[in-house]
Design an enzyme around this catalytic site. Sequence first.
Site, PDB file in Angstrom:
ATOM      1  N   LYS A  33      -8.077  10.516  -9.068  1.00 57.23           N
ATOM      2  CA  LYS A  33      -8.405   9.127  -8.740  1.00 57.23           C
ATOM      3  C   LYS A  33      -7.897   8.780  -7.341  1.00 57.23           C
ATOM      4  O   LYS A  33      -7.063   9.508  -6.786  1.00 57.23           O
ATOM      5  CB  LYS A  33      -7.779   8.194  -9.789  1.00 57.23           C
ATOM      6  CG  LYS A  33      -6.261   8.299  -9.892  1.00 57.23           C
ATOM      7  CD  LYS A  33      -5.711   7.591 -11.134  1.00 57.23           C
ATOM      8  CE  LYS A  33      -4.207   7.723 -11.216  1.00 57.23           C
ATOM      9  NZ  LYS A  33      -3.669   7.186 -12.482  1.00 57.23           N
ATOM     10  N   ARG A 128      -1.334  -1.537 -21.269  1.00 59.07           N
ATOM     11  CA  ARG A 128      -2.109  -1.609 -20.035  1.00 59.07           C
ATOM     12  C   ARG A 128      -3.583  -1.362 -20.343  1.00 59.07           C
ATOM     13  O   ARG A 128      -4.415  -2.210 -20.122  1.00 59.07           O
ATOM     14  CB  ARG A 128      -1.559  -0.595 -19.027  1.00 59.07           C
ATOM     15  CG  ARG A 128      -2.104  -0.739 -17.643  1.00 59.07           C
ATOM     16  CD  ARG A 128      -1.527   0.274 -16.682  1.00 59.07           C
ATOM     17  NE  ARG A 128      -1.930   1.643 -16.974  1.00 59.07           N
ATOM     18  CZ  ARG A 128      -1.760   2.672 -16.145  1.00 59.07           C
ATOM     19  NH1 ARG A 128      -1.163   2.491 -14.989  1.00 59.07           N
ATOM     20  NH2 ARG A 128      -2.162   3.874 -16.478  1.00 59.07           N
ATOM     21  N   TYR A 242       8.620  -5.161  18.712  1.00 61.61           N
ATOM     22  CA  TYR A 242       8.492  -6.553  18.264  1.00 61.61           C
ATOM     23  C   TYR A 242       9.813  -7.080  17.733  1.00 61.61           C
ATOM     24  O   TYR A 242      10.512  -6.397  16.977  1.00 61.61           O
ATOM     25  CB  TYR A 242       7.475  -6.640  17.125  1.00 61.61           C
ATOM     26  CG  TYR A 242       6.028  -6.571  17.556  1.00 61.61           C
ATOM     27  CD1 TYR A 242       5.497  -7.489  18.472  1.00 61.61           C
ATOM     28  CD2 TYR A 242       5.192  -5.602  17.015  1.00 61.61           C
ATOM     29  CE1 TYR A 242       4.156  -7.422  18.835  1.00 61.61           C
ATOM     30  CE2 TYR A 242       3.847  -5.541  17.372  1.00 61.61           C
ATOM     31  CZ  TYR A 242       3.343  -6.455  18.281  1.00 61.61           C
ATOM     32  OH  TYR A 242       2.022  -6.393  18.630  1.00 61.61           O
ATOM     33  N   MET A 290       1.368  -1.991  14.164  1.00 57.64           N
ATOM     34  CA  MET A 290       0.131  -1.618  13.465  1.00 57.64           C
ATOM     35  C   MET A 290      -0.291  -0.191  13.766  1.00 57.64           C
ATOM     36  O   MET A 290      -0.689   0.558  12.868  1.00 57.64           O
ATOM     37  CB  MET A 290      -0.998  -2.596  13.843  1.00 57.64           C
ATOM     38  CG  MET A 290      -2.267  -2.372  13.046  1.00 57.64           C
ATOM     39  SD  MET A 290      -3.627  -3.402  13.572  1.00 57.64           S
ATOM     40  CE  MET A 290      -3.038  -5.035  13.165  1.00 57.64           C
TER      41      MET A 290
END
Length: 344
Positions: A33, A128, A242, A290
Site C-alpha cells: 500500500k 478500526r 529562517y 521547503m
Amino acid sequence: MSSGHLTIDLAALAANWRALDAKTACETAAVVKADAYGIGVGPAATALAQAGARRFFVAVAEEGATLRQAIGPGPMIGVFSGHMEGDTALIRDHDLTPMLNTVDQMLRHAEALPGQRFGIQLDSGMNRLGLEPAEWAALREVALSLDPVLIMSHLACADEPEHEMNPKQLRAFVEMTEDCNLPRSLSATGGILLGPDYHFDLARPGVGLYGGQPFAEAQPVVRLDLPVIQQRAVEVGETVGYGNTWTATRPSRIATVAAGYADGILRGLSSKFSLYDGDTPCPAVGRVSMDLITVDITDLEGDPAFLTLFGPQQTVDDIADAVGTIGYEILTSLGARYTRSYTE
Ligand SMILES: *Cc1c(COP(=O)(O)O)cnc(C)c1O
C-alpha cells in the site's frame, strides 16, 4: 542536477521478504500500500513477485489497479478497505480481492460482483476495520456460504511483544474463526515476530520488507544522497536560516543541500539530525526549509559534493526516532522530487 537521489535496493527488499517468509511455516504475502511505503509499487512488487510473493495487499482499489498493471494477471491483490461504492469496476476489471469490512460491503459485493473472490476482515479489538464479533456471529453462515478466500484481522500492539493486547486479540480471533475451515491471516511484520501462534495461514508483512522496525534484522532498502548546492563560511555570531534559530559559535562552514520538508524531511527535524559524509556526521543546523537544509561541515576536510541522509550510517528509523515518529511515516513521506534508481 540538483534533486536528491534515492537509491532503492530491490535485492535487499527481496532478501527481507525471504527472511520474513523463513520465520513462519505459512505463506507470506507482501503489503505494498501507499506506493509500496513510498519506494515505488511497480519495481517493488515486481521484485517481490520474483522473490516468490503470490499475494499482495493494498489499502484502496485504485492502488490495486496500479499494482495489477505492474504485476500482470495471477497473483491475488487484496484490498484492505474492502468494496466501497464506486469500486465495482476497478475490482472487476483488475481482478481485485476486497477484504469486506461491513454488512453494507458484503451486500454490495454479493449483489454487484457475485462470484468475484473476496475476503472478510474481522475486528478482533483494534476497532478500526472489520466486522464486530456480534455482526460476524449474525452473518457468518451466509458469509461462509459465499466462499471467502481469506478471513483476516489486524493487531493493534504487535510492535510491543509483551503487550497484553496481543494474546487478547489472538483469543478473540481464534474464537471468531476456529471452526470456519478457511485460510486465516492475523499478522503483519510485528505479529510474525510474536511467534507461530500468531501466524495462521498467511502473514502480511509491510514495513519489515522495506527495512523498517520492528524487523530488527532487516536490510536497509533506501539510500538518500542530497547534492550540496552551495557552501559558505560564516563568522562567529552569524545566524543561519529562517528565524535565526542557529548562531555560529566558532568560524564555521555551512553547506546548503537540495531537499527540504517538501521532500519528506519533516520540519520537526530541524536541528535534531545529521547528514553524513562517509562515516562523518555533519549536524543539520537551523530550520529545515521547503527545499533546502543547511548543514555544518566545519569539521570535514574536503568539500563534499553530496551528503547522505539514509545510508549505512543512518537508517530511516534513526531519523524517525529523532523526530518522534515511526519509520513508516518517514518512508511514506519520501519525496516525489527525488530522482530514483533501483538496484538489483
Ligand atoms: C499496513 C497493514 C499491514 C502491514 O503492516 P506492517 O506493520 O507494515 O507490516 C498488514 N495488514 C494490515 C491490515 C495493514 O493495514
